[in-house]
Design a protein around this motif. Structure first.
Motif, PDB file in Angstrom:
ATOM      1  N   ILE A 294       0.835  -1.205   0.000  1.00  0.00           N
ATOM      2  CA  ILE A 294       0.000   0.000   0.000  1.00  0.00           C
ATOM      3  C   ILE A 294       0.868   1.253   0.000  1.00  0.00           C
ATOM      4  O   ILE A 294       0.524   2.265  -0.627  1.00  0.00           O
ATOM      5  N   ALA A 295       2.014   1.181   0.704  1.00  0.00           N
ATOM      6  CA  ALA A 295       2.923   2.317   0.692  1.00  0.00           C
ATOM      7  C   ALA A 295       3.431   2.601  -0.717  1.00  0.00           C
ATOM      8  O   ALA A 295       3.548   3.764  -1.139  1.00  0.00           O
ATOM      9  N   LEU A 296       3.725   1.550  -1.461  1.00  0.00           N
ATOM     10  CA  LEU A 296       4.177   1.740  -2.847  1.00  0.00           C
ATOM     11  C   LEU A 296       3.069   2.340  -3.705  1.00  0.00           C
ATOM     12  O   LEU A 296       3.326   3.194  -4.578  1.00  0.00           O
ATOM     13  N   LEU A 297       1.835   1.922  -3.515  1.00  0.00           N
ATOM     14  CA  LEU A 297       0.711   2.509  -4.244  1.00  0.00           C
ATOM     15  C   LEU A 297       0.590   4.000  -3.939  1.00  0.00           C
ATOM     16  O   LEU A 297       0.350   4.818  -4.838  1.00  0.00           O
ATOM     17  N   ARG A 298       0.769   4.367  -2.669  1.00  0.00           N
ATOM     18  CA  ARG A 298       0.707   5.785  -2.320  1.00  0.00           C
ATOM     19  C   ARG A 298       1.866   6.542  -2.942  1.00  0.00           C
ATOM     20  O   ARG A 298       1.718   7.688  -3.368  1.00  0.00           O
ATOM     21  N   ALA A 299       3.033   5.897  -2.996  1.00  0.00           N
ATOM     22  CA  ALA A 299       4.210   6.568  -3.540  1.00  0.00           C
ATOM     23  C   ALA A 299       4.082   6.851  -5.032  1.00  0.00           C
ATOM     24  O   ALA A 299       4.630   7.830  -5.534  1.00  0.00           O
ATOM     25  N   VAL A 300       3.350   5.989  -5.748  1.00  0.00           N
ATOM     26  CA  VAL A 300       3.202   6.195  -7.200  1.00  0.00           C
ATOM     27  C   VAL A 300       1.954   7.007  -7.530  1.00  0.00           C
ATOM     28  O   VAL A 300       1.560   7.078  -8.701  1.00  0.00           O
ATOM     29  N   GLY A 301       1.308   7.608  -6.514  1.00  0.00           N
ATOM     30  CA  GLY A 301       0.232   8.555  -6.796  1.00  0.00           C
ATOM     31  C   GLY A 301      -1.162   8.143  -6.423  1.00  0.00           C
ATOM     32  O   GLY A 301      -2.112   8.901  -6.680  1.00  0.00           O
ATOM     33  N   ALA A 302      -1.351   6.965  -5.835  1.00  0.00           N
ATOM     34  CA  ALA A 302      -2.705   6.558  -5.446  1.00  0.00           C
ATOM     35  C   ALA A 302      -3.202   7.439  -4.311  1.00  0.00           C
ATOM     36  O   ALA A 302      -2.484   7.722  -3.357  1.00  0.00           O
ATOM     37  N   LEU A 303      -4.439   7.910  -4.453  1.00  0.00           N
ATOM     38  CA  LEU A 303      -5.044   8.753  -3.434  1.00  0.00           C
ATOM     39  C   LEU A 303      -5.574   7.888  -2.276  1.00  0.00           C
ATOM     40  O   LEU A 303      -5.878   6.703  -2.458  1.00  0.00           O
ATOM     41  N   PRO A 304      -5.700   8.483  -1.072  1.00  0.00           N
ATOM     42  CA  PRO A 304      -6.225   7.710   0.057  1.00  0.00           C
ATOM     43  C   PRO A 304      -7.583   7.083  -0.231  1.00  0.00           C
ATOM     44  O   PRO A 304      -7.834   5.930   0.144  1.00  0.00           O
ATOM     45  N   ARG A 305      -8.492   7.842  -0.889  1.00  0.00           N
ATOM     46  CA  ARG A 305      -9.814   7.276  -1.170  1.00  0.00           C
ATOM     47  C   ARG A 305      -9.724   6.126  -2.157  1.00  0.00           C
ATOM     48  O   ARG A 305     -10.522   5.195  -2.118  1.00  0.00           O
ATOM     49  N   GLN A 306      -8.719   6.179  -3.086  1.00  0.00           N
ATOM     50  CA  GLN A 306      -8.546   5.073  -4.025  1.00  0.00           C
ATOM     51  C   GLN A 306      -8.045   3.818  -3.310  1.00  0.00           C
ATOM     52  O   GLN A 306      -8.466   2.706  -3.623  1.00  0.00           O
ATOM     53  N   VAL A 307      -7.141   4.020  -2.342  1.00  0.00           N
ATOM     54  CA  VAL A 307      -6.662   2.878  -1.559  1.00  0.00           C
ATOM     55  C   VAL A 307      -7.806   2.269  -0.765  1.00  0.00           C
ATOM     56  O   VAL A 307      -7.970   1.048  -0.700  1.00  0.00           O
ATOM     57  N   ARG A 308      -8.630   3.145  -0.160  1.00  0.00           N
ATOM     58  CA  ARG A 308      -9.758   2.631   0.624  1.00  0.00           C
ATOM     59  C   ARG A 308     -10.759   1.904  -0.271  1.00  0.00           C
ATOM     60  O   ARG A 308     -11.327   0.880   0.110  1.00  0.00           O
ATOM     61  N   LYS A 309     -10.990   2.432  -1.481  1.00  0.00           N
ATOM     62  CA  LYS A 309     -11.895   1.756  -2.408  1.00  0.00           C
ATOM     63  C   LYS A 309     -11.335   0.402  -2.829  1.00  0.00           C
ATOM     64  O   LYS A 309     -12.068  -0.570  -2.968  1.00  0.00           O
ATOM     65  N   LEU A 310     -10.011   0.373  -3.044  1.00  0.00           N
ATOM     66  CA  LEU A 310      -9.375  -0.894  -3.420  1.00  0.00           C
ATOM     67  C   LEU A 310      -9.558  -1.934  -2.318  1.00  0.00           C
ATOM     68  O   LEU A 310      -9.983  -3.065  -2.574  1.00  0.00           O
ATOM     69  N   VAL A 311      -9.254  -1.534  -1.084  1.00  0.00           N
ATOM     70  CA  VAL A 311      -9.364  -2.467   0.035  1.00  0.00           C
ATOM     71  C   VAL A 311     -10.820  -2.868   0.246  1.00  0.00           C
ATOM     72  O   VAL A 311     -11.135  -4.041   0.489  1.00  0.00           O
ATOM     73  N   GLY A 312     -11.732  -1.889   0.133  1.00  0.00           N
ATOM     74  CA  GLY A 312     -13.148  -2.214   0.268  1.00  0.00           C
ATOM     75  C   GLY A 312     -13.626  -3.150  -0.819  1.00  0.00           C
ATOM     76  O   GLY A 312     -14.420  -4.076  -0.560  1.00  0.00           O
ATOM     77  N   GLY A 313     -13.166  -2.941  -2.043  1.00  0.00           N
ATOM     78  CA  GLY A 313     -13.541  -3.836  -3.137  1.00  0.00           C
ATOM     79  C   GLY A 313     -13.024  -5.245  -2.921  1.00  0.00           C
ATOM     80  O   GLY A 313     -13.741  -6.230  -3.174  1.00  0.00           O
ATOM     81  N   GLU A 314     -11.783  -5.367  -2.449  1.00  0.00           N
ATOM     82  CA  GLU A 314     -11.243  -6.692  -2.139  1.00  0.00           C
ATOM     83  C   GLU A 314     -12.093  -7.388  -1.071  1.00  0.00           C
ATOM     84  O   GLU A 314     -12.403  -8.580  -1.198  1.00  0.00           O
ATOM     85  N   ALA A 315     -12.451  -6.614  -0.037  1.00  0.00           N
ATOM     86  CA  ALA A 315     -13.254  -7.188   1.044  1.00  0.00           C
ATOM     87  C   ALA A 315     -14.609  -7.658   0.544  1.00  0.00           C
ATOM     88  O   ALA A 315     -15.091  -8.737   0.924  1.00  0.00           O
ATOM     89  N   LEU A 316     -15.229  -6.867  -0.317  1.00  0.00           N
ATOM     90  CA  LEU A 316     -16.536  -7.258  -0.842  1.00  0.00           C
ATOM     91  C   LEU A 316     -16.442  -8.520  -1.688  1.00  0.00           C
ATOM     92  O   LEU A 316     -17.290  -9.415  -1.596  1.00  0.00           O
ATOM     93  N   LEU A 317     -15.417  -8.604  -2.517  1.00  0.00           N
ATOM     94  CA  LEU A 317     -15.263  -9.791  -3.365  1.00  0.00           C
ATOM     95  C   LEU A 317     -15.042 -11.047  -2.509  1.00  0.00           C
ATOM     96  O   LEU A 317     -15.650 -12.097  -2.746  1.00  0.00           O
ATOM     97  N   VAL A 318     -14.152 -10.937  -1.535  1.00  0.00           N
ATOM     98  CA  VAL A 318     -13.880 -12.092  -0.671  1.00  0.00           C
ATOM     99  C   VAL A 318     -15.120 -12.459   0.139  1.00  0.00           C
ATOM    100  O   VAL A 318     -15.461 -13.638   0.295  1.00  0.00           O
ATOM    101  N   SER A 319     -15.831 -11.438   0.642  1.00  0.00           N
ATOM    102  CA  SER A 319     -16.991 -11.723   1.491  1.00  0.00           C
ATOM    103  C   SER A 319     -18.144 -12.318   0.697  1.00  0.00           C
ATOM    104  O   SER A 319     -18.907 -13.121   1.233  1.00  0.00           O
ATOM    105  N   VAL A 320     -18.300 -11.938  -0.572  1.00  0.00           N
ATOM    106  CA  VAL A 320     -19.360 -12.526  -1.389  1.00  0.00           C
ATOM    107  C   VAL A 320     -19.115 -14.026  -1.566  1.00  0.00           C
ATOM    108  O   VAL A 320     -20.008 -14.859  -1.375  1.00  0.00           O
ATOM    109  N   ALA A 321     -17.878 -14.375  -1.934  1.00  0.00           N
ATOM    110  CA  ALA A 321     -17.550 -15.789  -2.106  1.00  0.00           C
ATOM    111  C   ALA A 321     -17.689 -16.547  -0.786  1.00  0.00           C
ATOM    112  O   ALA A 321     -18.277 -17.636  -0.728  1.00  0.00           O
ATOM    113  N   ALA A 322     -17.156 -15.962   0.296  1.00  0.00           N
ATOM    114  CA  ALA A 322     -17.228 -16.626   1.595  1.00  0.00           C
ATOM    115  C   ALA A 322     -18.669 -16.707   2.093  1.00  0.00           C
ATOM    116  O   ALA A 322     -19.080 -17.713   2.680  1.00  0.00           O
ATOM    117  N   GLY A 323     -19.445 -15.650   1.842  1.00  0.00           N
ATOM    118  CA  GLY A 323     -20.838 -15.643   2.292  1.00  0.00           C
ATOM    119  C   GLY A 323     -21.670 -16.695   1.600  1.00  0.00           C
ATOM    120  O   GLY A 323     -22.505 -17.366   2.227  1.00  0.00           O
TER     121      GLY A 323
END
Length: 807
Positions: A294-323
């Motif tokens: 995540i630090a590397l993503l921030r270093a290459v220009g990713a915004l905080p909201r983009q990082v949060r969206k990425l992490v949230g999207g990962e969580a949703l994908l994993v939770s759908v399959a697990a659910g």
């Protein structure tokens, strides 16, 4: 962003496996608990015995009370309500009725006994022999062809046998005599399906209302039950049709549904809280491992909201399959739980499990929400720091605990203190049980939130382990207190929850058994079925006390009751009377435990209005207050008052004097305390929570160990052997284990002490040493296994390959 999330998941399968397992287990638990809850709310029992009668008139199984607000509340009775036999004549005169059959039901020699007049209710027909006519003649069902009934001649065998009952028929007159309810019957069958309720209600000045039975305020169920019934003839009778006939036939099924509502809700709530705690911890560990990424993503220009969206999207994908997978597993788990409860006698076999999409939908939504919130909260700090600081963060984690987490941890500590104080003042199991679990959970949450502080305090201690492995373990712990905290949290959770779940019933059971041991003065305790009259004729017998167990309702609240014969009571029982006296105890008297007296605000000389188990009102005067309520029930009433209002009037018999060999029945194991009979059910249900905690331990330790492959590879490069690296990992785990066991033990002891103070008056809970040692051994074995097995895989990889894979 979703496509990017899919790629990151594909590249980090091992990292997301832990979150997937935690979410899958959470969804399975929530689904299974939801199925139990829905079965309690909407489950029904198909009739067996009454299947042949389209309408069955029987007693209303609820006691009702109209509150000041005008709303009617209802609570389930503990015994079957009987109705007048004369009501059958009223029903015969209803236009359209062509056939009316009465019946009596009572237990006899391990069978459910009836009069032959009611055979048509099923219907039962004879396969051989004839109907019983004399008092000593019986007919048995097809399953017991060839059986012998002591004292009776089998003169017929039916062609049918009910799957849930062993049936025996007496002659009609003999059945009514044996039932001992003069002028009363259990039920009345009516043919055809005529609306007898409105007709009889109008004949007796009823209001002709239809729908519902008033359960909405009583047992957790809401709405009607398909009966269009008013109180028939003012006699407490209700007409039942459809599957509601099963509720009449199996009154215990209604009680089971109430228990399922309570159990499903309590277990579901506890499971959900544990699931959220585990999922948050899993995602926090995952985010800790991904700081560099995540630090590397921030270093290459990713915004905080983009990082949060990425992490949230990962969580949703994993939770759908697990659910989805977890919901399916939860349905299987629900069926397994039902089979266990049936085997334990907590619910009848013909109470069908309700299977609908609602529990799975709730589990899916809960899983999605928990995963998304956990991921966003876990990524919050990393996503907000500046890119240059982010790269530094990967090398040396921040030393300070975030203010938000510190405040949340202190609030959790305050919540634990408040709940502990509240718990110490609760003196009923119904009130204290859910608060007990919640108290232990809140204290565990506080430990999880303040874990880094605890970890730093541990690493600051001058602890030394021998050898190279000990030196490496200490340095690793000093450099990674956050990782140590993430391991301590699930181990603490498992220790605290397991000890609390196991030792709550042990504490109450030990206290109850202690009161029984101190209070039973009889020389012998005879099992139900012994003849008190025969026992009294045995030479040397000084006193005989018959004891029945039932319950009564006072202002709709349920109180456990023992009914005793007063003659010679002072020679067989010592209730620990603290006020008043049992001298002259009779049918209008009552002795009340100290706890119940406090709840009811009554004392010696006060009058109590109560409803007996079958709905019969009674008024008694408090003659004494006693201290041993856990062992002998909330109230002690006269046997003569209660015996005619229970389904089975056979109880234990306490005998003072006489030789054991001369008694007409064998001694029972002992006088059972008046505590809860559902301990085994609670163990099975809460065992799922323990299993989930165990999975969380394995999950967290495996993730933590596998994530250190780069660190282990570097150690191998500088000359550390595989054995030294493995010992280092085990030493770290043992350190975390010692801290977690200590914290978990303290949490459980504080919780148990508060529970014991409220329930028994003593702040000393009962903790069997061997059981506690077994809990600690199990947690230790689980923790070491979850560290050793992943470590072997990580250490088998060559250092150059591991370093290359991480770059």
């Amino acid at each position: 962003m979703i496509s990017f999330a899919l790629k990151t998941i594909g590249r980090r399968k091992a990292g997301f496996a832990g979150a997937f397992v935690a979410l899958l287990c959470a969804a399975a638990l929530v689904t299974a608990c939801g199925m139990l809850l829905e079965t309690g709310l909407r489950g029904s029992v198909a009739p067996e015995r009454y299947a042949g009668a389209p309408v069955v008139v029987a007693g209303d199984q609820y006691v009702r009370q109209t509150k000041e607000s005008g709303k009617e509340k209802a609570k389930l009775l503990s015994e079957r309500r009987w109705i007048p036999a004369s009501l059958a004549e009223e029903i015969r005169r209803v236009p359209g009725v062509t056939k009316v059959v009465t019946e009596v039901t009572f237990p006899y020699a391990g069978h459910t006994a009836h009069g032959w007049e009611s055979a048509a209710l099923t219907p039962f027909t004879l396969a051989e022999g004839r109907a019983p006519r004399a008092a000593d003649e019986v007919v048995v069902d097809a399953r017991h062809s060839g059986a012998k009934i002591p004292g009776h001649r089998v003169v017929g065998v039916t062609a049918q046998a009910l799957p849930g009952q062993d049936t025996i028929f007496f002659a009609t007159a003999e059945a009514r005599r044996l039932a001992g309810r003069d002028g009363l019957v259990t039920a009345i069958g009516v043919w055809p399906a005529v609306d007898v309720r409105s007709a009889i209600g109008a004949r007796h000045g009823g209001d002709g209302r239809s729908g519902g039975d008033g359960r909405s305020g009583g047992d957790g169920r809401s709405g009607g039950d398909g009966r269009s019934g008013n109180d028939l003839a003012g006699e407490g009778a209700v007409a039942y049709t459809g599957d509601e006939r099963g509720a009449v036939e199996f009154p215990e099924a209604e009680g089971s549904r109430v228990k399922l509502v309570s159990l499903g809700g309590a277990l579901g709530g506890t499971s959900l809280l544990v699931a959220i705690l585990v999922v948050v911890g899993t995602f926090a560990l995952s985010m800790q491992e991904r700081r560099r990424e995540i630090a590397l993503l921030r270093a290459v220009g990713a915004l905080p909201r983009q990082v949060r969206k990425l992490v949230g999207g990962e969580a949703l994908l994993v939770s759908v399959a697990a659910g989805l997978l977890g919901s399916g597993a939860g349905i299987l788990l629900g069926f397994w739980l039902r089979s266990e409860f049936v085997e334990l006698g907590a619910m009848p076999a013909n109470l069908r499990l309700v299977v609908s999409p609602f529990p799975a939908i709730v589990a899916m939504l809960t899983t999605l929400a928990a995963a998304w919130v956990a991921a966003r909260v876990s990524a919050r700090r990393t996503a907000r720091i500046r890119p240059v600081e982010a790269l530094g963060e990967t090398a040396m984690p921040a030393a300070r605990l975030p203010v938000v987490r510190l405040v949340a941890g202190l609030l959790a500590v305050a919540g634990g203190v408040v709940l502990t104080i509240v718990l110490s003042g609760l003196n009923t199991e119904a009130a204290s049980s859910p608060v007990t679990m919640l108290t232990a959970l809140v204290w565990t949450v506080a430990v999880a939130l303040l874990g880094p502080v605890v970890a730093r305090a541990v690493t600051a201690l001058p602890l030394r382990a021998p050898g190279v492995a000990g030196y490496l373990a200490r340095k690793s712990l000093l450099a990674g207190p956050v990782r140590l905290a993430s391991v301590i949290a699930p181990l603490t959770l498992m220790t605290a929850m397991t000890c609390t779940i196991l030792f709550v019933p042990a504490t109450i059971g030990h206290a109850a058994q202690g009161e029984v041991a101190a209070g039973v003065k009889a020389d012998h305790v005879l099992a139900p079925g012994a003849s008190p009259a025969a026992v009294r004729r045995v030479p040397g017998v000084r006193a005989v006390t018959e004891v029945l167990r039932t319950s009564v309702r006072i202002d709709l609240e349920k109180y456990a009751v023992q009914a005793v014969t007063p003659d010679g009571l002072d020679r067989t029982l010592d209730l620990g009377v603290v006020a008043g006296s049992l001298a002259g105890f009779g049918d209008t008297s009552a002795a009340v435990s100290s706890t119940a007296a406090s709840r009811l605000e009554v004392g010696v000389g006060d009058r109590l209005s109560l409803v007996l188990g079958d709905g019969t009102p009674a008024a008694v005067k408090v003659a004494a207050v006693y201290s041993r309520g856990l062992g002998f029930g909330d109230l002690t009433l006269s046997y003569g008052l209660v015996a005619g209002h229970v389904d089975d009037p056979r109880g234990t018999v306490l005998v003072a004097g006489g030789a054991r060999e001369a008694l007409p029945a064998g001694t029972a194991p002992g006088h059972e305390p008046a505590g809860s009979a559902d301990a085994a059910v609670a163990y099975v249900a809460m065992g799922l929570v323990i299993a989930f905690c165990a999975i969380a331990v394995v999950n967290t330790l495996a993730m933590s160990t596998l994530a250190r492959s780069r660190e282990l590879a570097l150690l191998r490069v500088v000359g550390t052997t595989r054995r030294q690296a493995a010992r280092m990992l085990r030493t770290e785990t043992l350190t975390a284990l010692l801290v977690a066991v200590a914290l978990g033990t303290i949490i459980s002891l504080v919780t148990l002490a508060a529970f014991s103070l409220g329930m028994t008056g003593s702040a000393s809970p009962y903790v069997p040493p061997l059981t506690y040692a077994g809990v600690v051994a199990a947690v230790a074995a689980l923790a070491l296994t979850a560290t050793t097995v992943p470590a072997r895989f990580a250490l088998r990889v060559r250092p150059a390959d591991a370093l290359g894979a991480r770059e």
